[in-house]
Scaffold this active site. Structure first.
Site, PDB file in Angstrom:
ATOM      1  N   TYR A  57       9.419   2.619   0.560  1.00  0.00           N
ATOM      2  CA  TYR A  57       8.511   3.509  -0.176  1.00  0.00           C
ATOM      3  C   TYR A  57       7.273   3.912   0.614  1.00  0.00           C
ATOM      4  CZ  TYR A  57       5.795  -0.758  -0.916  1.00  0.00           C
ATOM      5  OH  TYR A  57       5.075  -1.897  -0.713  1.00  0.00           O
ATOM      6  N   MET A  66       2.923   3.405   5.870  1.00  0.00           N
ATOM      7  CA  MET A  66       1.666   2.918   5.305  1.00  0.00           C
ATOM      8  C   MET A  66       1.966   1.717   4.399  1.00  0.00           C
ATOM      9  SD  MET A  66      -1.200   5.451   3.872  1.00  0.00           S
ATOM     10  CE  MET A  66      -1.385   4.959   2.187  1.00  0.00           C
ATOM     11  N   PRO A  67       2.309   0.578   5.003  1.00  0.00           N
ATOM     12  CA  PRO A  67       2.647  -0.589   4.192  1.00  0.00           C
ATOM     13  C   PRO A  67       1.482  -1.000   3.293  1.00  0.00           C
ATOM     14  CG  PRO A  67       3.224  -0.956   6.502  1.00  0.00           C
ATOM     15  CD  PRO A  67       2.409   0.300   6.437  1.00  0.00           C
ATOM     16  N   HIS A  68       1.803  -1.307   2.051  1.00  0.00           N
ATOM     17  CA  HIS A  68       0.774  -1.778   1.116  1.00  0.00           C
ATOM     18  C   HIS A  68       1.451  -2.443  -0.067  1.00  0.00           C
ATOM     19  CE1 HIS A  68       1.951   2.215  -0.279  1.00  0.00           C
ATOM     20  NE2 HIS A  68       1.651   1.809  -1.504  1.00  0.00           N
ATOM     21  N   GLY A  69       0.725  -3.355  -0.659  1.00  0.00           N
ATOM     22  CA  GLY A  69       1.170  -4.002  -1.882  1.00  0.00           C
ATOM     23  C   GLY A  69       0.177  -3.680  -2.982  1.00  0.00           C
TER      24      GLY A  69
END
Length: 154
Positions: A57, A66-69
């Protein structure tokens, strides 16, 4: 928190990093944020779990992830890390593979996450030449200067 300020204050830029898998690449970015006390180590697993659930995603443009949690997944304060890879990697994204630029984002609330972070990154890459300019950077200062020039032009 501005992208540039976060990268400078947290010393969270890593250029020409070597990784063999997308998971290793994501871990490099998260580890920079862990070292800066921006996120807890569990943030990494939260990102992996998100990919397992939703697919890649966070691969948002050709070559850019754009890795993010989520805030409750170990975020202590808002911050960013920036990683460029020596060798682009497959993230299993239909349109935007391979990836060689990762901007990992952590935000203490969802609004900050969406508005501030994403807008600053969109601003940076509105000029598509900045992808190659960023790939050519060899020092953290060159990255900060590129962001400064982009912000001045905006």
């Amino acid at each position: 928190m501005k992208l540039r300020d976060s990268l400078a204050e947290n010393n969270s830029i890593r250029l020409q990093a070597e990784a063999n898998t997308w998971q290793e690449a994501v871990k490099i970015g998260v580890d920079l944020l862990v070292a800066a006390d921006v996120v807890e180590p569990r943030y990494y697993q939260a990102i992996l779990d998100g990919v397992e659930q939703f697919g890649p995603y966070f691969v948002i443009a050709p070559g850019l992830a754009m890795p993010h949690g989520r805030p409750e997944e170990g975020v202590k304060k808002t911050g960013f890390s920036l990683v460029t890879l020596k060798k682009p990697l497959e993230f299993n994204h239909e349109d935007n593979d391979p990836v060689d630029i990762l901007i990992t984002m952590a935000a203490v609330d969802a609004n900050t996450n969406q508005e501030v972070g994403i807008m600053q990154i969109v601003n940076l890459f509105e000029d598509e030449a900045n992808f190659d300019r960023l790939r050519a950077c060899r020092t953290a200062q060159e990255v900060l200067d590129l962001i400064d020039r982009t912000n001045a032009a905006a």
